[in-house]
Design an enzyme around this catalytic site. Structure first.
Site, mmCIF file in Angstrom:
data_model
loop_
_atom_site.group_PDB
_atom_site.id
_atom_site.type_symbol
_atom_site.label_atom_id
_atom_site.label_comp_id
_atom_site.label_asym_id
_atom_site.label_seq_id
_atom_site.Cartn_x
_atom_site.Cartn_y
_atom_site.Cartn_z
ATOM 1 N N GLY A 10 0.818 -1.216 0.000
ATOM 2 C CA GLY A 10 0.000 0.000 0.000
ATOM 3 C C GLY A 10 0.847 1.261 0.000
ATOM 4 O O GLY A 10 2.019 1.255 0.374
ATOM 5 N N ARG A 14 -2.576 8.229 3.759
ATOM 6 C CA ARG A 14 -2.878 9.085 4.903
ATOM 7 C C ARG A 14 -1.627 9.578 5.641
ATOM 8 O O ARG A 14 -1.690 10.471 6.473
ATOM 9 C CB ARG A 14 -3.817 8.331 5.880
ATOM 10 C CG ARG A 14 -5.207 8.119 5.311
ATOM 11 C CD ARG A 14 -6.000 7.062 6.068
ATOM 12 N NE ARG A 14 -5.662 5.704 5.640
ATOM 13 C CZ ARG A 14 -6.251 4.596 6.083
ATOM 14 N NH1 ARG A 14 -7.217 4.678 6.991
ATOM 15 N NH2 ARG A 14 -5.885 3.404 5.649
ATOM 16 N N GLY A 140 -11.613 -2.368 11.189
ATOM 17 C CA GLY A 140 -12.692 -3.290 10.867
ATOM 18 C C GLY A 140 -13.281 -3.854 12.154
ATOM 19 O O GLY A 140 -12.563 -4.085 13.124
ATOM 20 N N ASN A 224 -1.849 4.402 10.306
ATOM 21 C CA ASN A 224 -2.344 4.954 9.048
ATOM 22 C C ASN A 224 -1.935 6.409 8.874
ATOM 23 O O ASN A 224 -1.955 6.919 7.764
ATOM 24 C CB ASN A 224 -3.872 4.854 8.982
ATOM 25 C CG ASN A 224 -4.330 3.404 8.957
ATOM 26 O OD1 ASN A 224 -3.689 2.551 8.342
ATOM 27 N ND2 ASN A 224 -5.406 3.114 9.651
ATOM 28 N N ARG A 329 32.768 13.115 17.221
ATOM 29 C CA ARG A 329 32.277 12.762 15.882
ATOM 30 C C ARG A 329 32.812 11.397 15.463
ATOM 31 O O ARG A 329 33.622 10.792 16.171
ATOM 32 C CB ARG A 329 32.696 13.863 14.911
ATOM 33 C CG ARG A 329 31.928 15.179 15.155
ATOM 34 C CD ARG A 329 32.456 16.278 14.265
ATOM 35 N NE ARG A 329 32.608 15.818 12.892
ATOM 36 C CZ ARG A 329 33.412 16.368 11.990
ATOM 37 N NH1 ARG A 329 34.141 17.425 12.313
ATOM 38 N NH2 ARG A 329 33.485 15.898 10.768
ATOM 39 N N LYS A 347 37.297 14.435 16.071
ATOM 40 C CA LYS A 347 36.901 13.591 14.927
ATOM 41 C C LYS A 347 38.045 12.663 14.558
ATOM 42 O O LYS A 347 39.192 13.106 14.498
ATOM 43 C CB LYS A 347 36.542 14.487 13.738
ATOM 44 C CG LYS A 347 36.069 13.719 12.539
ATOM 45 C CD LYS A 347 36.526 14.318 11.215
ATOM 46 C CE LYS A 347 37.963 14.014 10.895
ATOM 47 N NZ LYS A 347 38.357 14.299 9.514
HETATM 48 C C1 UD1 Z 1 -7.056 -3.163 7.556
HETATM 49 C C2 UD1 Z 1 -8.225 -4.131 7.698
HETATM 50 C C3 UD1 Z 1 -9.045 -3.748 8.933
HETATM 51 C C4 UD1 Z 1 -8.158 -3.786 10.157
HETATM 52 C C5 UD1 Z 1 -6.910 -2.923 9.969
HETATM 53 C C6 UD1 Z 1 -5.951 -3.187 11.102
HETATM 54 C C7 UD1 Z 1 -8.861 -4.766 5.421
HETATM 55 C C8 UD1 Z 1 -9.831 -4.573 4.329
HETATM 56 N N1 UD1 Z 1 -9.062 -4.041 6.515
HETATM 57 O O1 UD1 Z 1 -7.593 -1.872 7.333
HETATM 58 O O2 UD1 Z 1 -10.128 -4.650 9.104
HETATM 59 O O3 UD1 Z 1 -8.894 -3.367 11.290
HETATM 60 O O4 UD1 Z 1 -6.229 -3.230 8.732
HETATM 61 O O5 UD1 Z 1 -4.848 -2.320 11.067
HETATM 62 O O6 UD1 Z 1 -7.953 -5.566 5.287
HETATM 63 N N2 UD1 Z 1 -1.951 -3.302 1.461
HETATM 64 C C9 UD1 Z 1 -1.441 -3.954 0.365
HETATM 65 N N3 UD1 Z 1 -2.102 -3.870 -0.825
HETATM 66 C C10 UD1 Z 1 -3.254 -3.173 -0.963
HETATM 67 C C11 UD1 Z 1 -3.778 -2.501 0.164
HETATM 68 C C12 UD1 Z 1 -3.112 -2.590 1.358
HETATM 69 O O7 UD1 Z 1 -0.400 -4.599 0.458
HETATM 70 O O8 UD1 Z 1 -3.780 -3.157 -2.074
HETATM 71 C C13 UD1 Z 1 -1.228 -3.390 2.748
HETATM 72 C C14 UD1 Z 1 -0.819 -2.025 3.271
HETATM 73 O O9 UD1 Z 1 0.494 -1.712 2.826
HETATM 74 C C15 UD1 Z 1 -0.878 -2.239 4.773
HETATM 75 C C16 UD1 Z 1 -1.920 -3.334 4.969
HETATM 76 O O10 UD1 Z 1 -2.083 -3.934 3.700
HETATM 77 O O11 UD1 Z 1 0.367 -2.693 5.279
HETATM 78 C C17 UD1 Z 1 -3.243 -2.772 5.482
HETATM 79 O O12 UD1 Z 1 -3.754 -1.842 4.554
HETATM 80 P P1 UD1 Z 1 -4.547 -0.547 5.009
HETATM 81 O O13 UD1 Z 1 -5.010 0.164 3.806
HETATM 82 O O14 UD1 Z 1 -3.765 0.226 6.001
HETATM 83 O O15 UD1 Z 1 -5.817 -1.218 5.729
HETATM 84 P P2 UD1 Z 1 -6.719 -0.579 6.862
HETATM 85 O O16 UD1 Z 1 -7.675 0.381 6.248
HETATM 86 O O17 UD1 Z 1 -5.912 -0.106 7.981
HETATM 87 CA CA CA Z 2 -3.802 0.145 8.288
#
Ligand code: UD1
Ligand code: CA
Length: 446
Positions: A10, A14, A140, A224, A329, A347
């Site tokens: 991801g 944010r 979630g 986040n 240093r 240094k």
């Molecule tokens: C997610 C969970 C949520 C949980 C929360 C806990 C889902 C749909 N939701 O939400 O239920 O409470 O984590 O912290 O899973 N990522 C990818 N590929 C993508 C999207 C995300 O690898 O396409 C990775 C991100 O880099 C991250 C992780 O998945 O490390 C979680 O993604 P994020 O978008 O932060 O999910 P949350 O909205 O926090």
């Molecule tokens: Ca997250």
């Protein structure tokens, strides 16, 4: 067989950062390194990292992790889509798949161990980690019965008001039966507020889903945004300080100090307020550090004091007093019972035991023997504009106030340099060297 997959593709929108979220640092290690480390006890057969946003940068950061397989997710269409990308790599794999969110960095290894062993005991298709949070906003929500059986997970943004009042939250950490999950992944749909494929939707589709609630909700803090990053840093810092207080370190004002995980302390060390230790530092028994000091990759012997000073990539022996306002240093190597006083910068220089640089000096690229006394304002002029040169000073020599030692230059043992001298030639043992204009007196001149 056990495979561990970390979701790290991801963008981390944010965070509003040029750095991918999973590479944000926390107490000296990146989020993704911490997440990988939380599975260290399990000895997994496979370790996979799902990368996407700035994949090369993430891969490069982790290129030294043994046996880590990188799986590309392009584009990033949600956590379910991310895990779908594992299907070719895990074709024919049988066993459990532990999925870890790359942005949940405070998990303890013991918590992960317990999740996996509970999963194995119950024979569920998936076991997930949950927490009851005072403020579950953004997480979630997990819907479960009293026996721990989970019926489903609904993302915060997809919940009704009533569903939001459930504070049992999904940590983003799951242990799946891989073949059951692999059969379910193709059935995911994008029927949600974000239009993404959610891994969380597989939970309701599997026959038996269980959850394990963590005792310490701080462990499942997800990151986040920057505020959550700061909150996690605070949790980690408190854990580190508590650990070292239990090991015999005094913190005068704990919350004003920060540590890295790679610090070690002897007994009866006192850390005064506003003191920060970064990188890997080793601090011997009886040291007193601070107030107002910063150490990075520094090693201190016993009974060293560091007052209002900075020590970086430097090594210090026993019984040394540093500061106030000193700067050690990279490559400063200070022997036992030395003294580095106020407004002194050192240094890439070695000071043998008992040598003192008490006031207002620059010592760079120098080798000082034992019991050398460097007078106030002495400067090693080590740089000719192109190259750096060495200054060597023998045992028990003294430099007068405001001496300039123009390198390369070698000063023997038991030498005295007159105050205000500019020394450009080598000085033999036991000599007096003067290099300054003779004083002129014109009597009755006024
Ligand atoms: C997610 C969970 C949520 C949980 C929360 C806990 C889902 C749909 N939701 O939400 O239920 O409470 O984590 O912290 O899973 N990522 C990818 N590929 C993508 C999207 C995300 O690898 O396409 C990775 C991100 O880099 C991250 C992780 O998945 O490390 C979680 O993604 P994020 O978008 O932060 O999910 P949350 O909205 O926090
Ligand atoms: Ca997250």
């Amino acid at each position: 067989m056990l495979a561990v997959a970390v979701l790290a593709a991801g963008k981390g929108t944010r965070m509003k950062s040029a750095l991918p979220k999973v590479l944000q640092p926390l107490a000296g290690a990146t989020l993704v390194e911490r997440v990988l480390d939380s599975a260290r006890n399990l000895n997994p057969d496979r370790r996979l990292l799902i990368v996407g946003h700035q994949a090369e940068r993430v891969e490069q950061q982790l290129s030294n992790v043994d046996g880590l397989e990188f799986v590309l997710q392009q584009p990033q269409n949600g956590t379910g889509h991310a895990v779908q990308q594992l299907m070719p790599a895990l074709e024919g794999f049988s066993g459990e798949l532990l999925v870890l969110n790359g942005d949940v960095p405070l998990l303890r290894a013991e918590t992960i161990d317990e999740l996996v062993s509970t999963h194995r005991r119950s024979g569920a298709d998936v076991t997930l980690l949950t927490a009851r949070l005072d403020d579950p906003t953004g997480y979630g929500r997990v819907f479960a019965d009293a026996s721990g059986q989970v019926s489903g997970i609904i993302e915060h943004r997809d919940c009704s008001d009533e569903q939001r009042s459930n504070n049992l939250t999904n940590a983003g950490i799951y242990c799946f039966n891989w073949s059951k999950l692999a059969a379910t992944l193709p059935k995911l749909s994008t029927d949600n507020d974000q239009g993404e494929l959610y891994l969380t939707d597989t939970v309701a589709m599997l026959d038996k889903a269980m959850h394990v609630e963590v005792a310490d909700p701080d462990e499942v803090n997800g990151i986040n945004n920057r505020k959550q990053l700061a909150q996690c840093e605070a949790v980690l810092q408190e854990r580190l300080r508590d650990h070292w207080m239990n090991e015999g370190v005094t913190f005068v004002d704990p919350s004003s100090c920060t540590l890295s995980e790679h610090c070690s302390f002897g007994r009866d060390v006192v850390i005064e307020p506003q003191t920060h230790l970064r990188g890997s530092c080793s601090i011997g028994d009886g040291c007193r550090i601070g107030p107002g000091s910063m150490l990075e990759n520094a090693s201190l012997g016993k009974d060293v004091s560091v007052l209002l000073s900075v020590v970086r990539e430097a090594q210090v022996g026993d019984g040394v007093a540093i500061g106030p306002y000193a700067h050690l240093r990279p490559g400063a190597d200070i022997g036992n019972q030395c003294r580095i006083g106020n407004f002194v910068e050192v240094k890439k220089s070695r000071l043998d035991n008992g040598s003192k640089v008490n006031h207002l000096s620059y010592i760079g690229d120098a080798q000082l023997g034992q019991d050398v006394n460097v007078g106030a304002g002495t400067i090693t002029a080590n740089y000719d504009g192109v190259n750096k040169h060495q200054t060597v000073i023998g045992d028990s020599s003294k430099t007068g106030a405001n001496s300039v030692l123009v390198a390369p230059v070698t000063i023997g043992a038991n030498v005295t340099i007159g105050a205000g001298s500019t020394i450009t030639k080598n000085v033999p043992d036991s000599a007096l060297a003067l290099g300054r204009a003779k004083q002129l007196i014109k009597e009755n001149w006024s």
